[in-house]
Design a protein around this motif. Structure first.
Motif, PDB file in Angstrom:
ATOM      1  N   SER A   1      18.138  16.321  -9.954  1.00  0.00           N
ATOM      2  CA  SER A   1      17.934  15.466 -11.213  1.00  0.00           C
ATOM      3  C   SER A   1      16.680  14.064 -10.468  1.00  0.00           C
ATOM      4  CB  SER A   1      18.812  14.790 -11.459  1.00  0.00           C
ATOM      5  OG  SER A   1      19.303  13.528 -11.013  1.00  0.00           O
ATOM      6  N   TRP A   2      16.208  14.598  -9.034  1.00  0.00           N
ATOM      7  CA  TRP A   2      14.998  14.104  -8.126  1.00  0.00           C
ATOM      8  C   TRP A   2      13.833  14.856  -7.795  1.00  0.00           C
ATOM      9  CZ3 TRP A   2      12.694  12.252  -3.654  1.00  0.00           C
ATOM     10  CH2 TRP A   2      12.065  11.125  -4.213  1.00  0.00           C
ATOM     11  N   VAL A   3      13.260  14.967  -7.671  1.00  0.00           N
ATOM     12  CA  VAL A   3      12.535  16.332  -7.057  1.00  0.00           C
ATOM     13  C   VAL A   3      10.903  15.627  -6.880  1.00  0.00           C
ATOM     14  CG1 VAL A   3      11.690  18.484  -6.697  1.00  0.00           C
ATOM     15  CG2 VAL A   3      13.736  17.791  -8.147  1.00  0.00           C
TER      16      VAL A   3
ATOM     17  N   ALA B   1       0.707   8.272  -6.093  1.00  0.00           N
ATOM     18  CA  ALA B   1       1.661   8.870  -6.469  1.00  0.00           C
ATOM     19  C   ALA B   1       2.657   8.370  -8.051  1.00  0.00           C
ATOM     20  CB  ALA B   1       3.272   9.315  -5.666  1.00  0.00           C
ATOM     21  N   GLY B   2       2.956   9.288  -8.658  1.00  0.00           N
ATOM     22  CA  GLY B   2       3.783   8.171  -9.702  1.00  0.00           C
ATOM     23  C   GLY B   2       4.780  10.005 -10.236  1.00  0.00           C
ATOM     24  N   ARG B   3       5.874   9.320 -11.848  1.00  0.00           N
ATOM     25  CA  ARG B   3       6.393  10.371 -11.883  1.00  0.00           C
ATOM     26  C   ARG B   3       5.858  11.225 -12.904  1.00  0.00           C
ATOM     27  NH1 ARG B   3       9.484   5.357 -13.775  1.00  0.00           N
ATOM     28  NH2 ARG B   3       7.163   4.404 -13.855  1.00  0.00           N
ATOM     29  N   MET B   4       5.645  11.942 -13.446  1.00  0.00           N
ATOM     30  CA  MET B   4       5.665  13.257 -14.010  1.00  0.00           C
ATOM     31  C   MET B   4       5.698  13.415 -16.054  1.00  0.00           C
ATOM     32  SD  MET B   4       6.051  17.134 -12.574  1.00  0.00           S
ATOM     33  CE  MET B   4       5.273  17.688 -13.824  1.00  0.00           C
TER      34      MET B   4
ATOM     35  N   ARG C   1      -3.870  13.285 -12.854  1.00  0.00           N
ATOM     36  CA  ARG C   1      -3.997  12.135 -14.192  1.00  0.00           C
ATOM     37  C   ARG C   1      -3.021  10.994 -12.675  1.00  0.00           C
ATOM     38  NH1 ARG C   1       0.412   9.271 -15.549  1.00  0.00           N
ATOM     39  NH2 ARG C   1       1.874  11.717 -14.959  1.00  0.00           N
ATOM     40  N   GLU C   2      -2.978  10.903 -11.720  1.00  0.00           N
ATOM     41  CA  GLU C   2      -2.277  10.311 -11.148  1.00  0.00           C
ATOM     42  C   GLU C   2      -3.185   9.328  -9.861  1.00  0.00           C
ATOM     43  OE1 GLU C   2       2.444   8.837 -12.622  1.00  0.00           O
ATOM     44  OE2 GLU C   2       0.592   8.220 -11.066  1.00  0.00           O
ATOM     45  N   VAL C   3      -4.048  10.252  -9.874  1.00  0.00           N
ATOM     46  CA  VAL C   3      -5.136   9.729  -8.740  1.00  0.00           C
ATOM     47  C   VAL C   3      -6.026   9.495  -9.483  1.00  0.00           C
ATOM     48  CG1 VAL C   3      -6.305  10.938  -7.261  1.00  0.00           C
ATOM     49  CG2 VAL C   3      -4.352  11.778  -6.332  1.00  0.00           C
TER      50      VAL C   3
ATOM     51  N   TRP D   1       0.986  -0.894   0.044  1.00  0.00           N
ATOM     52  CA  TRP D   1       0.390   0.063   0.037  1.00  0.00           C
ATOM     53  C   TRP D   1       0.894   1.356  -0.003  1.00  0.00           C
ATOM     54  CZ3 TRP D   1      -5.561  -0.279  -0.668  1.00  0.00           C
ATOM     55  CH2 TRP D   1      -5.449  -1.548  -0.100  1.00  0.00           C
ATOM     56  N   TYR D   2       0.241   2.211  -0.355  1.00  0.00           N
ATOM     57  CA  TYR D   2       1.156   3.227  -0.685  1.00  0.00           C
ATOM     58  C   TYR D   2       0.075   5.047  -1.101  1.00  0.00           C
ATOM     59  CZ  TYR D   2       5.592   5.950  -1.913  1.00  0.00           C
ATOM     60  OH  TYR D   2       6.886   6.530  -1.552  1.00  0.00           O
ATOM     61  N   LEU D   3       0.558   6.039  -1.473  1.00  0.00           N
ATOM     62  CA  LEU D   3       0.095   7.030  -1.303  1.00  0.00           C
ATOM     63  C   LEU D   3      -0.377   6.895  -2.712  1.00  0.00           C
ATOM     64  CD1 LEU D   3       1.254   9.573   1.438  1.00  0.00           C
ATOM     65  CD2 LEU D   3      -1.037   8.398   1.774  1.00  0.00           C
TER      66      LEU D   3
HETATM   67  C1  LIG Z   1       7.869   8.389  -5.225  1.00  0.00           C
HETATM   68  C2  LIG Z   1       7.943   6.924  -5.741  1.00  0.00           C
HETATM   69  O1  LIG Z   1       7.561   6.064  -4.237  1.00  0.00           O
HETATM   70  C3  LIG Z   1       6.112   6.411  -5.927  1.00  0.00           C
HETATM   71  C4  LIG Z   1       6.192   6.434  -7.517  1.00  0.00           C
HETATM   72  O2  LIG Z   1       7.060   5.737  -8.340  1.00  0.00           O
HETATM   73  P1  LIG Z   1       6.030   5.207  -9.307  1.00  0.00           P
HETATM   74  O3  LIG Z   1       7.020   3.430  -9.428  1.00  0.00           O
HETATM   75  O4  LIG Z   1       4.612   4.366  -8.437  1.00  0.00           O
HETATM   76  O5  LIG Z   1       5.621   5.755 -10.760  1.00  0.00           O
HETATM   77  P2  LIG Z   1       4.517   5.858 -11.502  1.00  0.00           P
HETATM   78  O6  LIG Z   1       4.726   4.412 -12.586  1.00  0.00           O
HETATM   79  O7  LIG Z   1       4.869   6.789 -12.303  1.00  0.00           O
HETATM   80  O8  LIG Z   1       3.001   5.549 -11.340  1.00  0.00           O
HETATM   81  C5  LIG Z   1       8.693   6.382  -6.903  1.00  0.00           C
HETATM   82  C6  LIG Z   1      10.441   6.954  -6.515  1.00  0.00           C
HETATM   83  O9  LIG Z   1      10.706   7.226  -7.000  1.00  0.00           O
HETATM   84  O10 LIG Z   1      10.326   6.732  -4.902  1.00  0.00           O
END
Ligand SMILES: C[C@@](O)(CCOP(=O)(O)OP(=O)(O)O)CC(=O)O
Length: 411
Positions: A202-204, A163-166, A178-180, A159-161
């Motif tokens: 490079s990671w924010v 979230a996802g990459r732009m 979009r992610e939600v 389980w997680y909140l």
């Molecule tokens: C911030 C995270 O913990 C969660 C988001 O990463 P995901 O792998 O869920 O991204 P999408 O595939 O775009 O949905 C990943 C990280 O960079 O630590």
């Protein structure tokens, strides 16, 4: 009229002539590094994000050698033929820019005052040399948290909140929505930025407190590659296993904000930027007086420092870019520098301008406990201390400082 205080430039550098703190081929010595390849790098090319209450109409001509006022306790530069930085026009422009930044807005960024040594920084490209992540904390009135169950092979079932990459071309809020929608089935609106986390430029990750505005909660019947399902859980008894425990702190931040909002609503301003950079509100306070560090190359402005994507700046984190700029004008070994947090965030994401500008509140103080009622000396001509005398602005700034009323970074 606010006074400006320069370090004694005579003894430093090239005969006191102002020099660009950042040089780049093809730029005049007095320009700043342009961020947008196709944008002119005019010296006064700064626009205020909000309708410009204080235009930057001044057409500044770089004066010849500044002359130092005689007899003053602090060398105060007078610029014959040019309005000194303390001039009402410059001061009005600075007042407008500082007021905009304190309001969570900000001038768009056209150039920077400091950049990593060597080649000019390369424009950032999302998913190529930078990764931005969005994350949403939903906290209901019944103190329940919205969680999603991961479908990815490496963390399936945890389980997680949401979230996802732009993705390239989207704004930060569009990415959040979009992610939600993909992971929880809900429409949402961000209420405020809660935190920004970075592992170097490079990671924010942008963490938002958000509220649902519609949609249908995703059940296990709608399981897909984005998530297996979404569900609300009491904050006091979240499901296990969690994909990572870093979300526990974020849920607590949301609960604290709900109980007492420590900072005003701060949401991304849709302003384009080519680099990962930080606009600094560097302050020195003595009693109820506050000074702000101002860049003088071009028109007086809040300084901007570009973050490098090289391994050194990656390892050191985004604070490296702040310390680099401060080292160019201050002797840091007898100062305490504290990065308080964010006043605002600027990004657009259209036309390949994938950069971000973080508006950061920084304090500078002397290490020695002795009473120091003047800011530390500045080396060179590229910066000066601007005493904020406009009452409302001064009290706003002091209030933010005293209450640490900012969005935390990596905390
Ligand atoms: C911030 C995270 O913990 C969660 C988001 O990463 P995901 O792998 O869920 O991204 P999408 O595939 O775009 O949905 C990943 C990280 O960079 O630590």
């Amino acid at each position: 009229m606010p006074s400006c205080v320069h370090g004694n430039s005579r003894g430093s550098g090239s005969k006191g002539r102002p020099r660009a703190s950042v040089t780049s081929p093809g730029l005049s010595r007095h320009s700043r590094l342009p961020l947008r390849r196709n944008a002119p790098c005019r010296k006064d090319d700064v626009t205020v994000g909000a309708p410009a209450a204080h235009g930057w109409e001044t057409d500044w001509e770089r004066a010849p050698e500044p002359t130092l006022a005689r007899g003053s306790a602090q060398p105060v530069c007078e610029y014959p033929g040019r309005r000194p930085p303390g001039d009402p026009m410059a001061s009005e422009g600075l007042t407008g820019a500082l007021a905009a930044v304190l309001a969570g807005q900000g001038p768009s960024v056209q150039s920077c005052d400091s950049a990593p040594a060597g080649e000019p920084p390369v424009p950032v490209r999302l998913r190529k040399n930078v990764c931005y992540v969005v994350l949403a904390v939903f906290l209901s009135e019944q103190d329940e948290v919205l969680l999603i169950q991961e479908a990815k092979r490496e963390c399936r079932g945890s389980w997680y909140l949401p979230a996802g990459r732009m993705e390239p071309g989207e704004t930060i809020v569009e990415a959040l929505q979009r992610e939600v929608k993909e992971e929880a089935g809900l429409h949402c609106e961000p209420e405020t930025l809660l935190s920004v986390e970075e592992r170097g430029p490079s990671w924010v990750r942008f963490v938002f407190l958000a509220r649902p505005t519609g949609g249908i909660l995703k059940t296990s019947k709608e399981a897909d590659a984005e998530s297996l399902q979404a569900a609300w859980y009491p904050r006091s008894s979240l499901p296990t296993p969690l994909r990572a425990h870093d979300i526990l702190h974020l849920v607590e931040l949301a609960a604290q904000y709900r109980q007492q909002a420590r900072h005003p609503v701060i949401l991304p301003q849709e302003l384009p930027c080519d680099l990962v950079c930080q606009r600094l509100v560097v302050t020195f306070t003595s009693a109820q007086t506050v000074w702000v560090l101002v860049g003088t190359v071009g028109i007086p402005h809040l300084p901007v420092t570009a973050c490098g994507l090289d391994p050194v700046e990656q390892r050191g984190g985004m604070k490296m870019a702040i310390l680099r700029l401060l080292q160019e004008c201050l002797t840091l070994h007898h100062l305490v520098v504290e990065i308080k947090g964010l006043l605002g965030l600027q990004h657009l994401g259209r036309d390949h301008s994938d950069g971000i500008c973080l508006n950061v509140l920084v304090t500078v103080a002397f290490r020695s406990p002795g009473i120091q009622d003047e800011p530390p000396k500045i080396r060179g001509e590229n910066f000066f201390w601007w005493k904020v005398t406009e009452e409302d602005l001064q009290s706003q700034l002091l209030k933010r400082l005293q209450g640490s009323s900012v969005v935390p970074v990596n905390r």
